[in-house]
Design a protein around this motif. Structure first.
Motif, PDB file in Angstrom:
ATOM      1  N   ASP A  30       0.792  -1.222   0.000  1.00 62.17           N
ATOM      2  CA  ASP A  30       0.000   0.000   0.000  1.00 62.17           C
ATOM      3  C   ASP A  30       0.829   1.280   0.000  1.00 62.17           C
ATOM      4  N   ASP A  39       2.559   0.140  -4.639  1.00 65.64           N
ATOM      5  CA  ASP A  39       1.491   0.866  -5.325  1.00 65.64           C
ATOM      6  C   ASP A  39       2.057   2.062  -6.095  1.00 65.64           C
ATOM      7  N   THR A  65      -8.296   1.119   8.588  1.00 65.23           N
ATOM      8  CA  THR A  65      -9.473   0.802   7.774  1.00 65.23           C
ATOM      9  C   THR A  65     -10.088  -0.538   8.160  1.00 65.23           C
ATOM     10  N   LEU A  84      -8.733  -3.430   7.514  1.00 64.61           N
ATOM     11  CA  LEU A  84      -8.395  -4.454   6.530  1.00 64.61           C
ATOM     12  C   LEU A  84      -7.244  -5.332   7.029  1.00 64.61           C
ATOM     13  N   GLN A 125      -6.504  -8.779   2.894  1.00 64.99           N
ATOM     14  CA  GLN A 125      -7.454  -7.871   2.246  1.00 64.99           C
ATOM     15  C   GLN A 125      -6.744  -6.694   1.577  1.00 64.99           C
ATOM     16  N   VAL A 126      -5.676  -6.201   2.201  1.00 62.67           N
ATOM     17  CA  VAL A 126      -4.905  -5.115   1.590  1.00 62.67           C
ATOM     18  C   VAL A 126      -4.318  -5.590   0.267  1.00 62.67           C
ATOM     19  N   ALA A 150      -5.350  -8.106  -1.688  1.00 66.44           N
ATOM     20  CA  ALA A 150      -6.434  -8.323  -2.655  1.00 66.44           C
ATOM     21  C   ALA A 150      -6.959  -6.994  -3.196  1.00 66.44           C
ATOM     22  N   ARG A 151      -7.115  -6.026  -2.309  1.00 62.74           N
ATOM     23  CA  ARG A 151      -7.629  -4.719  -2.734  1.00 62.74           C
ATOM     24  C   ARG A 151      -6.683  -4.052  -3.729  1.00 62.74           C
ATOM     25  N   HIS A 152      -5.397  -4.062  -3.445  1.00 65.16           N
ATOM     26  CA  HIS A 152      -4.446  -3.416  -4.360  1.00 65.16           C
ATOM     27  C   HIS A 152      -4.307  -4.190  -5.657  1.00 65.16           C
ATOM     28  N   ASN A 153      -4.371  -5.521  -5.594  1.00 65.00           N
ATOM     29  CA  ASN A 153      -4.339  -6.291  -6.838  1.00 65.00           C
ATOM     30  C   ASN A 153      -5.515  -5.903  -7.736  1.00 65.00           C
ATOM     31  N   LEU A 154      -6.662  -5.651  -7.138  1.00 65.33           N
ATOM     32  CA  LEU A 154      -7.839  -5.240  -7.908  1.00 65.33           C
ATOM     33  C   LEU A 154      -7.734  -3.778  -8.346  1.00 65.33           C
ATOM     34  N   LEU A 155      -7.440  -2.879  -7.413  1.00 63.61           N
ATOM     35  CA  LEU A 155      -7.391  -1.448  -7.737  1.00 63.61           C
ATOM     36  C   LEU A 155      -6.395  -1.132  -8.844  1.00 63.61           C
TER      37      LEU A 155
END
Length: 181
Positions: free
Chosen positions: A110, A114, A144, A146, A150-151, A153-158
């Protein structure tokens, strides 16, 4: 495709602080061995700061982790910002080698991973983000709520869905990374 493996901030002081740090370092080391075997450059980025700070370049904690098994042929680039391209000469180094794709791994998901992914795209490079090749803090993002998983997974998606100029970004598990097209 002409690739380079980028390893962001896998340093002695940070490996114990991130989610599954030693396991991650071993996975990245295996990718580095594969990259070298295919003639792909391995470039490790090292976060440094001012003397007397946690990131004092003279501090042993800022050393690139020996768990990576870097070899003399590998390149280490010092950086002072989350963006590995900011005032480092990384873009020129990649350009001199004809690289058009970076395979991105490292710490922290993150922050520097990123920022480096987005900047690589801004520099016109394609990015292969190793989906299981980066990690956040061991406690994820408590502000947050997370978890570390989850962090990630979220960055892989974002990062795959962000509208960003330049190159494209795709997420690939370490076992499926291909260094040549």
């Amino acid at each position: 495709m002409k690739a380079a493996l980028l390893i962001v901030d896998v340093q002695d002081m940070l490996v114990p602080l991130v989610w599954r740090g030693e396991e991650l370092a071993a996975r990245i080391a295996a990718l580095a061995r594969r990259a070298r075997a295919e003639g792909v450059p391995v470039i490790a980025l090292r976060q440094i700061g001012a003397p007397g700070t946690d990131f004092d370049p003279a501090s042993p904690g800022t050393r690139v982790s020996p768990l990576l098994g870097l070899e003399p042929v590998d390149t280490v680039v010092d950086k002072t910002a989350t963006d590995s391209f900011y005032r480092t000469g990384l873009a020129g180094l990649l350009g001199d080698r004809g690289v058009d794709t970076v395979v991105l791994t490292g710490l922290a998901t993150d922050y520097c991973v990123d920022a480096t992914a987005r900047s690589a795209q801004s520099h016109g490079l394609d990015v292969v983000l190793v989906g299981d090749g980066h990690a956040p803090s061991a406690d994820g993002d408590p502000t947050t709520g997370l978890t570390a998983e989850q962090v990630i997974a979220r960055h892989n998606l974002l990062l795959t869905t962000a509208i960003h100029p330049g190159g494209r970004l795709r997420v690939v598990p370490a076992a499926e990374v291909e260094f040549s097209a």
